[in-house]
Design a protein around this motif. Structure first.
Motif, mmCIF file in Angstrom:
data_model
loop_
_atom_site.group_PDB
_atom_site.id
_atom_site.type_symbol
_atom_site.label_atom_id
_atom_site.label_comp_id
_atom_site.label_asym_id
_atom_site.label_seq_id
_atom_site.Cartn_x
_atom_site.Cartn_y
_atom_site.Cartn_z
ATOM 1 N N ALA A 180 11.752 -0.432 32.960
ATOM 2 C CA ALA A 180 11.527 0.342 31.740
ATOM 3 C C ALA A 180 12.844 0.553 30.996
ATOM 4 N N ASN A 181 13.888 0.932 31.742
ATOM 5 C CA ASN A 181 15.190 1.149 31.115
ATOM 6 C C ASN A 181 15.814 -0.155 30.641
ATOM 7 N N PHE A 182 15.648 -1.220 31.442
ATOM 8 C CA PHE A 182 16.225 -2.500 31.031
ATOM 9 C C PHE A 182 15.522 -3.061 29.805
ATOM 10 N N PHE A 183 14.182 -3.009 29.790
ATOM 11 C CA PHE A 183 13.448 -3.485 28.630
ATOM 12 C C PHE A 183 13.799 -2.657 27.401
ATOM 13 N N THR A 184 13.706 -1.333 27.574
ATOM 14 C CA THR A 184 14.006 -0.436 26.461
ATOM 15 C C THR A 184 15.432 -0.651 25.967
ATOM 16 N N GLY A 185 16.373 -0.685 26.925
ATOM 17 C CA GLY A 185 17.771 -0.854 26.559
ATOM 18 C C GLY A 185 18.040 -2.159 25.843
ATOM 19 N N THR A 186 17.448 -3.248 26.346
ATOM 20 C CA THR A 186 17.667 -4.560 25.730
ATOM 21 C C THR A 186 17.138 -4.588 24.301
ATOM 22 N N ILE A 187 15.921 -4.090 24.114
ATOM 23 C CA ILE A 187 15.334 -4.085 22.768
ATOM 24 C C ILE A 187 16.150 -3.190 21.841
ATOM 25 N N TYR A 188 16.582 -2.034 22.343
ATOM 26 C CA TYR A 188 17.403 -1.136 21.529
ATOM 27 C C TYR A 188 18.704 -1.811 21.127
ATOM 28 N N ILE A 189 19.367 -2.419 22.113
ATOM 29 C CA ILE A 189 20.677 -3.025 21.835
ATOM 30 C C ILE A 189 20.536 -4.159 20.828
ATOM 31 N N VAL A 190 19.540 -5.036 21.034
ATOM 32 C CA VAL A 190 19.322 -6.140 20.097
ATOM 33 C C VAL A 190 18.988 -5.603 18.709
ATOM 34 N N GLY A 191 18.111 -4.599 18.670
ATOM 35 C CA GLY A 191 17.740 -4.012 17.382
ATOM 36 C C GLY A 191 18.917 -3.358 16.679
ATOM 37 N N ILE A 192 19.753 -2.667 17.453
ATOM 38 C CA ILE A 192 20.899 -1.974 16.856
ATOM 39 C C ILE A 192 21.927 -2.971 16.338
ATOM 40 N N ILE A 193 22.185 -4.027 17.118
ATOM 41 C CA ILE A 193 23.146 -5.040 16.653
ATOM 42 C C ILE A 193 22.644 -5.690 15.360
ATOM 43 N N ALA A 194 21.341 -5.982 15.317
ATOM 44 C CA ALA A 194 20.777 -6.541 14.088
ATOM 45 C C ALA A 194 20.944 -5.570 12.925
ATOM 46 N N ALA A 195 20.685 -4.277 13.195
ATOM 47 C CA ALA A 195 20.834 -3.265 12.134
ATOM 48 C C ALA A 195 22.287 -3.149 11.691
ATOM 49 N N LEU A 196 23.236 -3.287 12.639
ATOM 50 C CA LEU A 196 24.658 -3.197 12.300
ATOM 51 C C LEU A 196 25.079 -4.354 11.394
ATOM 52 N N PHE A 197 24.538 -5.551 11.674
ATOM 53 C CA PHE A 197 24.870 -6.685 10.808
ATOM 54 C C PHE A 197 24.298 -6.490 9.408
ATOM 55 N N VAL A 198 23.107 -5.885 9.336
ATOM 56 C CA VAL A 198 22.541 -5.584 8.022
ATOM 57 C C VAL A 198 23.390 -4.541 7.307
ATOM 58 N N LEU A 199 23.895 -3.583 8.076
ATOM 59 C CA LEU A 199 24.678 -2.487 7.511
ATOM 60 C C LEU A 199 26.034 -2.980 7.019
ATOM 61 N N ASP A 200 26.790 -3.632 7.951
ATOM 62 C CA ASP A 200 28.108 -4.174 7.594
ATOM 63 C C ASP A 200 28.520 -5.150 8.686
ATOM 64 N N TYR A 201 28.553 -6.424 8.373
ATOM 65 C CA TYR A 201 28.797 -7.441 9.411
ATOM 66 C C TYR A 201 30.181 -7.292 10.028
ATOM 67 N N ARG A 202 31.157 -6.782 9.265
ATOM 68 C CA ARG A 202 32.515 -6.633 9.793
ATOM 69 C C ARG A 202 32.556 -5.598 10.898
ATOM 70 N N LEU A 203 31.857 -4.477 10.699
ATOM 71 C CA LEU A 203 31.792 -3.469 11.745
ATOM 72 C C LEU A 203 30.951 -3.960 12.925
ATOM 73 N N ALA A 204 29.911 -4.744 12.641
ATOM 74 C CA ALA A 204 29.069 -5.270 13.720
ATOM 75 C C ALA A 204 29.873 -6.174 14.641
ATOM 76 N N LEU A 205 30.732 -7.023 14.068
ATOM 77 C CA LEU A 205 31.558 -7.903 14.887
ATOM 78 C C LEU A 205 32.483 -7.110 15.805
ATOM 79 N N PHE A 206 32.877 -5.935 15.356
ATOM 80 C CA PHE A 206 33.759 -5.080 16.151
ATOM 81 C C PHE A 206 33.086 -4.634 17.457
ATOM 82 N N THR A 207 31.742 -4.538 17.451
ATOM 83 C CA THR A 207 31.026 -4.019 18.632
ATOM 84 C C THR A 207 30.579 -5.115 19.600
#
Length: 683
Positions: free
Chosen positions: A232-259
């Motif tokens: 449950a934690n691995f599935f949830t965590g993986t989907i969250y992390i992938v979703g957040i990274i995608a959102a960060l690239f939408v927000l600002d790709y330069r900051l996303a690359l930093f993470t």
């Protein structure tokens, strides 16, 4: 790990529908939650800090199109003008500390702001500009913000709605995930218990009962934690992390690359942790199994422990096992403390520090809005939360993998499928033809055993302890198979008959009968629907036990606790006799069945046996030779060989080993009888 992981996945696919729905709900919950920072960014940049955007005079005289009156003139923010709408003079509203000022002209550039009297100074590098500024009162400031309130409330309502929707999706996915996990473990426990029924008897000769029980209970429960918590934690965590990274690239790709370095760092973290944790968890599970086995053995043998005053030694043995278990638990504790979420929090704070340094020391400082920075920090916090959850579940992951290995090891043991259906009752003609057998390779306990028992005959086996009497009956029951030679029933090789169908027409009574929790009646019928109440009562009457149990408060419905410890040895043996007879066996085996019975009960059983043996082939192992005088055949065994064979009279005439054994027992009995007579006469 790959093999175990594949088999765990196969169990999960049995209930894939609720799992897939749970993952879909999880994805929707993540989408709903990750939309929050974007809404917050919109609220901050457009509707809160948007007040600093350029304002223009307008001919509009209403607030329906977001025009704002100030000193008798209407102004509208630049992003509220319709396409082609005329714009008047530009003015600006600027925040300086906690104050807002009104400037009746454009601003050339932005930078450090300083308000002195009615003058606003803005400095950027070597450039400096000065503007006449008028402080806005709270009421005037409210007037400029008022057009945004409606939009702010809509966005806040949307934000709240997304929180509620996300919570509903989260509840649904957790419920479905845990329900599916419970069903998976239910299936796994059923498979493990069914596997136990398929295993040969020699498996249990080498495995303490407590260790087997531990695999069915403790290990499967640890696997349940894998599905409920870890995955449950691995599935949830993986989907969250992938979703957040995608959102960060939408927000600002330069900051996303930093993470992005966070991902390989987490992967390396998991690899290093598992390298050490796997070894520790194997030792922990092995020690807990040994503790369970030792506790089970101690409870079973508590009478002997207390009778021989072995409590202290038993406690010391337990403490040694417990100390070893605690030692490896402490090693796991140290490993978890080093790699716990606290270290993850340190990494998170280092990333925040790096972010401040990166943004503050680069040209991004003037390009990133407050709303973008707020959303980025919010997303970064949200990304570390599931990562902490993943790290915290690593101990449970390793414990579950090790437990699953042990469960699958049991499931992989070679067993025999339980045969379905019924076979016709055979006659009971048994033949041993040059049989040789060894429990351990090369150490034969039966050597060239040959004899034949006809239908309805009684064959008695006698000999010293270890002569091979019980081994003959173990082979007949196919608890073990012969190494050499042949055993046939009605001319058919027993190895060609499914074990369950062979035993279907066999009955056995052991020296130490085993009773199950239930009632006297259920222990006779073993809850077999084909054994009627009348048949149970008839079997008890046939062994002469009906009157004995009729005197109990609830008769044959009297409760029986584990192993029948509230009943006497004679009562337990009579129930065991009735159990064998209720199934109407073609072959009846009595393995020292009268050894632990008092003389009066033995007389009752002997009287019943003459009737019960008719039409059945009966094998008797007996130390009391007086109980087998009427046997059709008596086999005298010595070190796995038949040294004498015949009926009682024939063997007595041979004056051999049987004659010596019989005379020795008769001499003991005569001595005992004389002593009893002397005691009664007062001599």
């Amino acid at each position: 790990m790959r093999h175990t992981g594949r088999r765990l996945f196969q169990y999960a696919t049995l209930f894939k529908k609720p799992l897939l729905i749970a993952l879909l709900l999880l994805a929707l919950a993540v989408a709903a939650e990750l939309a929050g920072p974007f809404i917050a960014k919109q609220m901050i940049d457009r509707h809160i800090l948007g007040i600093e955007k350029p304002w223009y005079e307008t001919t509009s005289a209403t607030q329906t199109d977001k025009a704002v009156p100030h000193d008798g003139i209407y102004y509208k923010r630049s992003d509220n003008f319709a396409a082609g709408e005329a714009k008047g003079k530009e003015v600006r509203i600027v925040q300086v500390g906690g104050q807002f000022v009104f400037i009746e002209q454009p601003i050339a550039f932005d930078g450090a702001r300083k308000l002195t009297g009615g003058k606003l100074t803005i400095t950027q590098g070597t450039e400096q500009a000065e503007y006449t500024a008028k402080k806005l009162s709270i009421q005037e400031l409210y007037t400029f913000y008022e057009p945004e309130f409606n939009s702010l409330m809509k966005l806040a309502g949307l934000y709240l709605g997304l929180i509620i929707i996300g919570a509903a999706f989260t509840y649904g996915q957790r419920y479905l995930l845990q329900a599916a996990a419970n069903r998976i473990i239910q299936r796994m426990r059923t498979d493990v218990f069914a596997q136990i029924q398929r295993l040969p008897i020699n498996y249990f000769d080498n495995q303490p009962a407590g260790k087997v029980v531990s695999r069915i209970t403790n290990d499967t429960e640890a696997v349940r934690d894998l599905y409920v918590q870890v995955l449950a934690n691995f599935f949830t965590g993986t989907i969250y992390i992938v979703g957040i990274i995608a959102a960060l690239f939408v927000l600002d790709y330069r900051l996303a690359l930093f993470t992005l370095p966070i991902i390989p760092m987490l992967y390396a973290w998991i690899i290093v942790y598992r390298k050490f944790a796997s070894r520790y968890n194997h030792e922990i599970r092995e020690r807990i199994s040994s503790i369970n086995g030792m506790i089970n053995e101690s409870i079973q043998g508590m009478t002997i422990i207390q009778a021989f005053r072995r409590q202290k030694e038993t406690i010391q043995e337990f403490e040694q096992l417990n100390d070893e278990y605690t030692k490896y638990q402490n090693k796991m504790l140290s490993l978890n403390s080093i790699t716990s979420h606290n270290l993850m929090n340190v990494v998170r704070n280092l990333f925040f520090f790096g972010l401040i340094w990166y943004v503050g020391g680069s040209s991004l400082n003037s390009l990133i809005t407050v709303g973008v920075l707020y959303a980025f920090v919010d997303y970064l916090n949200r990304m570390f939360h599931p990562m902490v959850g993943i790290v915290n579940q690593l101990p449970n992951l390793e414990r579950a993998i090790v437990s699953a290995d042990r469960v699958f090891e049991l499931l992989d043991e070679q067993g025999i499928d339980v045969a379905n259906g019924k076979s016709e009752r055979y006659l009971g003609n048994v033949k041993f033809d040059h049989v040789r057998f060894a429990y351990k390779e090369g150490e034969y306990v039966l050597k060239d055993i040959s004899f034949e028992a006809k239908q309805g005959q009684t064959v008695a086996l006698v000999g010293h302890t270890g002569s091979g009497k019980s081994s003959i009956l173990n082979l007949l029951f196919r608890f073990y198979d012969v190494n050499e030679g042949l055993i046939t029933v009605d001319g058919r090789d027993v190895r060609d008959m499914p074990k369950q169908l062979l035993r279907q027409h066999m009955g056995i009574v052991l020296q130490d009968p085993f009773l199950f929790t239930g009632t006297i009646a259920s222990n006779v019928s073993l809850d077999d629907p084909s054994i009627t109440r009348e048949r149970v009562e008839q079997a008890l009457r046939d062994v002469g036990a009906a009157e004995m149990f009729a005197s109990l408060p609830q008769g044959i419905d009297e409760p029986v606790i584990e192993k029948g410890s509230t009943l006497s040895a004679g009562q337990r043996q009579l129930i065991s006799f009735a159990r064998a007879l209720a199934f109407d066996p073609a072959i009846l085996i009595l393995d020292e069945a009268t050894a632990s019975i008092d003389t009066e009960t033995e007389a009752v059983i002997q009287a019943a046996l003459d009737v019960l043996k008719k039409g059945r082939t009966t094998f008797i192992i007996a130390h009391r030779l007086s109980t087998i005088k009427n046997a059709d055949q008596i086999l005298v065994l010595d070190h796995g060989e038949i040294v004498e064979q015949g009926n009682h009279d024939e063997l007595m005439q041979q004056l051999g080993r049987y004659y010596q054994m019989y005379q020795l027992q008769q001499g003991h009995r005569e001595t005992a009888s004389s002593a009893e007579a002397e005691a009664k006469s007062g001599v």
